[in-house]
Motif scaffolding. Structure first.
Motif, PDB file in Angstrom:
ATOM      1  N   VAL A 184      20.707 -26.693 -37.855  1.00 19.61           N
ATOM      2  CA  VAL A 184      21.970 -27.391 -38.115  1.00 19.61           C
ATOM      3  C   VAL A 184      22.523 -28.136 -36.909  1.00 19.61           C
ATOM      4  O   VAL A 184      23.366 -29.023 -37.064  1.00 19.61           O
ATOM      5  CB  VAL A 184      23.059 -26.445 -38.655  1.00 19.61           C
ATOM      6  N   TYR A 185      22.085 -27.804 -35.706  1.00 20.17           N
ATOM      7  CA  TYR A 185      22.566 -28.505 -34.515  1.00 20.17           C
ATOM      8  C   TYR A 185      21.610 -29.600 -34.042  1.00 20.17           C
ATOM      9  O   TYR A 185      21.903 -30.315 -33.090  1.00 20.17           O
ATOM     10  CB  TYR A 185      22.790 -27.510 -33.370  1.00 20.17           C
ATOM     11  N   ILE A 186      20.460 -29.713 -34.709  1.00 21.35           N
ATOM     12  CA  ILE A 186      19.448 -30.677 -34.276  1.00 21.35           C
ATOM     13  C   ILE A 186      19.629 -32.014 -34.990  1.00 21.35           C
ATOM     14  O   ILE A 186      19.725 -32.075 -36.211  1.00 21.35           O
ATOM     15  CB  ILE A 186      18.031 -30.136 -34.539  1.00 21.35           C
ATOM     16  N   ARG A 187      19.673 -33.089 -34.208  1.00 17.77           N
ATOM     17  CA  ARG A 187      19.875 -34.437 -34.758  1.00 17.77           C
ATOM     18  C   ARG A 187      18.594 -34.986 -35.374  1.00 17.77           C
ATOM     19  O   ARG A 187      17.495 -34.761 -34.863  1.00 17.77           O
ATOM     20  CB  ARG A 187      20.347 -35.379 -33.649  1.00 17.77           C
ATOM     21  N   GLU A 188      18.759 -35.739 -36.455  1.00 24.82           N
ATOM     22  CA  GLU A 188      17.592 -36.317 -37.128  1.00 24.82           C
ATOM     23  C   GLU A 188      16.828 -37.267 -36.207  1.00 24.82           C
ATOM     24  O   GLU A 188      15.600 -37.296 -36.213  1.00 24.82           O
ATOM     25  CB  GLU A 188      18.014 -37.062 -38.404  1.00 24.82           C
ATOM     26  N   ARG A 189      17.550 -38.014 -35.379  1.00 23.98           N
ATOM     27  CA  ARG A 189      16.881 -38.963 -34.487  1.00 23.98           C
ATOM     28  C   ARG A 189      15.942 -38.254 -33.514  1.00 23.98           C
ATOM     29  O   ARG A 189      14.894 -38.786 -33.131  1.00 23.98           O
ATOM     30  CB  ARG A 189      17.915 -39.781 -33.711  1.00 23.98           C
ATOM     31  N   ASP A 190      16.296 -37.026 -33.107  1.00 22.78           N
ATOM     32  CA  ASP A 190      15.451 -36.270 -32.191  1.00 22.78           C
ATOM     33  C   ASP A 190      14.241 -35.693 -32.912  1.00 22.78           C
ATOM     34  O   ASP A 190      13.161 -35.550 -32.319  1.00 22.78           O
ATOM     35  CB  ASP A 190      16.259 -35.163 -31.517  1.00 22.78           C
ATOM     36  N   ILE A 191      14.406 -35.366 -34.195  1.00 24.07           N
ATOM     37  CA  ILE A 191      13.272 -34.903 -35.001  1.00 24.07           C
ATOM     38  C   ILE A 191      12.266 -36.042 -35.162  1.00 24.07           C
ATOM     39  O   ILE A 191      11.056 -35.851 -35.040  1.00 24.07           O
ATOM     40  CB  ILE A 191      13.742 -34.411 -36.381  1.00 24.07           C
ATOM     41  N   ILE A 192      12.780 -37.241 -35.414  1.00 23.16           N
ATOM     42  CA  ILE A 192      11.912 -38.422 -35.553  1.00 23.16           C
ATOM     43  C   ILE A 192      11.173 -38.695 -34.258  1.00 23.16           C
ATOM     44  O   ILE A 192       9.967 -38.968 -34.251  1.00 23.16           O
ATOM     45  CB  ILE A 192      12.748 -39.653 -35.980  1.00 23.16           C
ATOM     46  N   ALA A 193      11.887 -38.596 -33.129  1.00 22.88           N
ATOM     47  CA  ALA A 193      11.270 -38.846 -31.822  1.00 22.88           C
ATOM     48  C   ALA A 193      10.183 -37.822 -31.525  1.00 22.88           C
ATOM     49  O   ALA A 193       9.096 -38.158 -31.029  1.00 22.88           O
ATOM     50  CB  ALA A 193      12.345 -38.807 -30.729  1.00 22.88           C
ATOM     51  N   TYR A 194      10.457 -36.578 -31.847  1.00 19.67           N
ATOM     52  CA  TYR A 194       9.482 -35.493 -31.644  1.00 19.67           C
ATOM     53  C   TYR A 194       8.231 -35.738 -32.494  1.00 19.67           C
ATOM     54  O   TYR A 194       7.096 -35.584 -32.026  1.00 19.67           O
ATOM     55  CB  TYR A 194      10.125 -34.161 -32.010  1.00 19.67           C
ATOM     56  N   THR A 195       8.454 -36.123 -33.747  1.00 22.12           N
ATOM     57  CA  THR A 195       7.343 -36.367 -34.660  1.00 22.12           C
ATOM     58  C   THR A 195       6.452 -37.499 -34.152  1.00 22.12           C
ATOM     59  O   THR A 195       5.215 -37.398 -34.170  1.00 22.12           O
ATOM     60  CB  THR A 195       7.879 -36.707 -36.072  1.00 22.12           C
ATOM     61  N   ARG A 196       7.074 -38.568 -33.676  1.00 19.18           N
ATOM     62  CA  ARG A 196       6.313 -39.715 -33.168  1.00 19.18           C
ATOM     63  C   ARG A 196       5.556 -39.361 -31.895  1.00 19.18           C
ATOM     64  O   ARG A 196       4.407 -39.755 -31.711  1.00 19.18           O
ATOM     65  CB  ARG A 196       7.267 -40.892 -32.922  1.00 19.18           C
ATOM     66  N   ARG A 197       6.207 -38.623 -30.998  1.00 24.02           N
ATOM     67  CA  ARG A 197       5.576 -38.250 -29.737  1.00 24.02           C
ATOM     68  C   ARG A 197       4.304 -37.446 -29.976  1.00 24.02           C
ATOM     69  O   ARG A 197       3.303 -37.604 -29.265  1.00 24.02           O
ATOM     70  CB  ARG A 197       6.556 -37.437 -28.874  1.00 24.02           C
ATOM     71  N   ASN A 198       4.343 -36.582 -30.976  1.00 22.11           N
ATOM     72  CA  ASN A 198       3.197 -35.735 -31.274  1.00 22.11           C
ATOM     73  C   ASN A 198       2.264 -36.332 -32.321  1.00 22.11           C
ATOM     74  O   ASN A 198       1.349 -35.652 -32.805  1.00 22.11           O
ATOM     75  CB  ASN A 198       3.682 -34.361 -31.737  1.00 22.11           C
ATOM     76  N   GLU A 199       2.504 -37.577 -32.692  1.00 24.93           N
ATOM     77  CA  GLU A 199       1.663 -38.321 -33.635  1.00 24.93           C
ATOM     78  C   GLU A 199       1.494 -37.569 -34.955  1.00 24.93           C
ATOM     79  O   GLU A 199       0.405 -37.467 -35.521  1.00 24.93           O
ATOM     80  CB  GLU A 199       0.296 -38.625 -33.014  1.00 24.93           C
ATOM     81  N   ILE A 200       2.616 -37.025 -35.407  1.00 27.55           N
ATOM     82  CA  ILE A 200       2.619 -36.320 -36.685  1.00 27.55           C
ATOM     83  C   ILE A 200       3.028 -37.302 -37.781  1.00 27.55           C
ATOM     84  O   ILE A 200       4.141 -37.818 -37.782  1.00 27.55           O
ATOM     85  CB  ILE A 200       3.605 -35.132 -36.665  1.00 27.55           C
ATOM     86  N   GLU A 201       2.137 -37.575 -38.700  1.00 28.15           N
ATOM     87  CA  GLU A 201       2.437 -38.478 -39.807  1.00 28.15           C
ATOM     88  C   GLU A 201       2.891 -37.645 -41.001  1.00 28.15           C
ATOM     89  O   GLU A 201       2.089 -37.261 -41.853  1.00 28.15           O
ATOM     90  CB  GLU A 201       1.212 -39.319 -40.162  1.00 28.15           C
ATOM     91  N   ALA A 202       4.178 -37.333 -41.018  1.00 29.68           N
ATOM     92  CA  ALA A 202       4.716 -36.475 -42.079  1.00 29.68           C
ATOM     93  C   ALA A 202       4.510 -37.117 -43.445  1.00 29.68           C
ATOM     94  O   ALA A 202       4.556 -38.342 -43.594  1.00 29.68           O
ATOM     95  CB  ALA A 202       6.201 -36.224 -41.839  1.00 29.68           C
ATOM     96  N   MET A 203       4.289 -36.278 -44.433  1.00 28.96           N
ATOM     97  CA  MET A 203       4.084 -36.753 -45.793  1.00 28.96           C
ATOM     98  C   MET A 203       5.360 -37.387 -46.327  1.00 28.96           C
ATOM     99  O   MET A 203       6.460 -36.884 -46.084  1.00 28.96           O
ATOM    100  CB  MET A 203       3.698 -35.568 -46.680  1.00 28.96           C
ATOM    101  N   SER A 204       5.220 -38.502 -47.022  1.00 33.22           N
ATOM    102  CA  SER A 204       6.387 -39.106 -47.658  1.00 33.22           C
ATOM    103  C   SER A 204       6.828 -38.216 -48.801  1.00 33.22           C
ATOM    104  O   SER A 204       6.036 -37.442 -49.348  1.00 33.22           O
ATOM    105  CB  SER A 204       6.055 -40.503 -48.190  1.00 33.22           C
ATOM    106  N   CYS A 205       8.092 -38.343 -49.179  1.00 37.60           N
ATOM    107  CA  CYS A 205       8.624 -37.464 -50.227  1.00 37.60           C
ATOM    108  C   CYS A 205       7.858 -37.620 -51.537  1.00 37.60           C
ATOM    109  O   CYS A 205       7.597 -36.658 -52.232  1.00 37.60           O
ATOM    110  CB  CYS A 205      10.105 -37.767 -50.449  1.00 37.60           C
ATOM    111  N   GLY A 206       7.485 -38.838 -51.866  1.00 37.16           N
ATOM    112  CA  GLY A 206       6.772 -39.071 -53.105  1.00 37.16           C
ATOM    113  C   GLY A 206       7.688 -39.257 -54.298  1.00 37.16           C
ATOM    114  O   GLY A 206       7.259 -39.633 -55.382  1.00 37.16           O
ATOM    115  N   CYS A 207       8.983 -38.997 -54.094  1.00 38.65           N
ATOM    116  CA  CYS A 207       9.955 -39.124 -55.179  1.00 38.65           C
ATOM    117  C   CYS A 207      10.466 -40.554 -55.267  1.00 38.65           C
ATOM    118  O   CYS A 207      10.824 -41.149 -54.251  1.00 38.65           O
ATOM    119  CB  CYS A 207      11.123 -38.168 -54.930  1.00 38.65           C
ATOM    120  N   PRO A 208      10.548 -41.152 -56.469  1.00 40.65           N
ATOM    121  CA  PRO A 208      11.029 -42.519 -56.608  1.00 40.65           C
ATOM    122  C   PRO A 208      12.480 -42.698 -56.181  1.00 40.65           C
ATOM    123  O   PRO A 208      12.889 -43.798 -55.827  1.00 40.65           O
ATOM    124  CB  PRO A 208      10.861 -42.806 -58.104  1.00 40.65           C
TER     125      PRO A 208
END
Length: 265
Positions: A184-208
């Motif tokens: 709850v204290y972690i910002r979405e922008r930092d999650i995105i930055a972490y994901t990119r740094r580690n080259e994690i291609e998260a799955m898209s939601c798939g929901c329309p």
């Protein structure tokens, strides 16, 4: 070095202040993890839940808490390509995850094709909660973050006419399990930055809905907040803080003292 090892390493180093410290702050402040807990981490396959898995793996590794943890995922109706990407990520990140099927999307869209989100969310919660209880876990950890809390606050105010938000720790309706949100204290922008740094291609939601094919209230709120931030960069923090600083003396309909107190007077 495996991608999972690199991801764990960066949590303690490059993202210690923005991610790890905030995770630990929530765990300690709200007493989210206690000795003897059996915790199931809900894994959707997106960036938030994948990070939550790595956070729990890191906490388990340092043995500061005596708890059990397992990773489970509900497949609400993902396409074959999405599932393939999900399983690939789990393997690369070294996340052992039990996946079970539940035909939630088909039912939700059949019942309400234009606005299926409410029913979908309700069904997903119900199925996941039942599975966690069935497996014998006493806590379910979800990857909701700071921005989710802020957006939910505004969604409830604007569209439901109520003041409430996501809270870090709450009992399930059955009372058999506790829901926890350690991010709850972690910002979405930092999650995105972490994901990119580690080259994690998260799955898209798939929901329309999330893909933008149908209107989404959360999408509207995200766009509103983005425009407000242009004038006030601290707007999200202010909204977040407001849910911790509610002054009941100035809430319409609130009366000091309860009925019993007045009768005794």
């Amino acid at each position: 070095m495996k991608k999972g090892d690199i991801a764990l390493e960066s949590i303690r180093t490059a993202y210690r202040k923005k991610i790890w410290s905030k995770f630990m702050k929530a765990v300690k402040e709200f007493e989210l993890i206690e000795d003897g807990d059996k915790i199931a981490v809900g894994v959707s396959g997106g960036k938030d839940s994948l990070l939550l898995c790595k956070l729990f793996q890191e906490l388990k590794k340092d043995r500061s808490k005596n708890f059990e943890v397992a990773f489970i995922s509900m497949n609400p109706g993902f396409g074959a390509m999405d599932m393939e990407k999900f399983k690939e990520n789990l393997e690369e990140l070294d996340i052992p995850c039990e996946i079970f099927d539940a035909n939630v999307w088909e039912i939700a869209f059949k019942e309400d094709p234009q606005r299926p989100c409410f029913l979908c969310a309700k069904m997903r919660r119900g199925v996941l909660y039942n599975k966690v209880e069935e497996l014998g876990y006493n806590k379910l950890a979800l990857g909701h973050h700071f921005d989710d809390v802020v957006e939910t606050t505004l969604i409830n105010m604007f569209y439901a006419g109520t003041v409430k938000t996501m809270i870090p720790k709450v009992k399930s309706t059955s009372g058999k399990m506790t829901l926890i949100r350690p991010m709850v204290y972690i910002r979405e922008r930092d999650i995105i930055a972490y994901t990119r740094r580690n080259e994690i291609e998260a799955m898209s939601c798939g929901c329309p809905i999330e893909a933008g094919k149908v209107d989404s209230k959360r999408k509207e709120i995200k766009e509103l907040l983005a425009s407000l931030e242009e004038k006030n960069s601290n707007i999200k923090q202010s909204i977040f803080n407001s849910m911790k600083n509610i002054n009941l003396e100035y809430v319409m309909g609130y009366t000091r003292g309860n009925k019993k107190d007045k009768e005794e007077d």
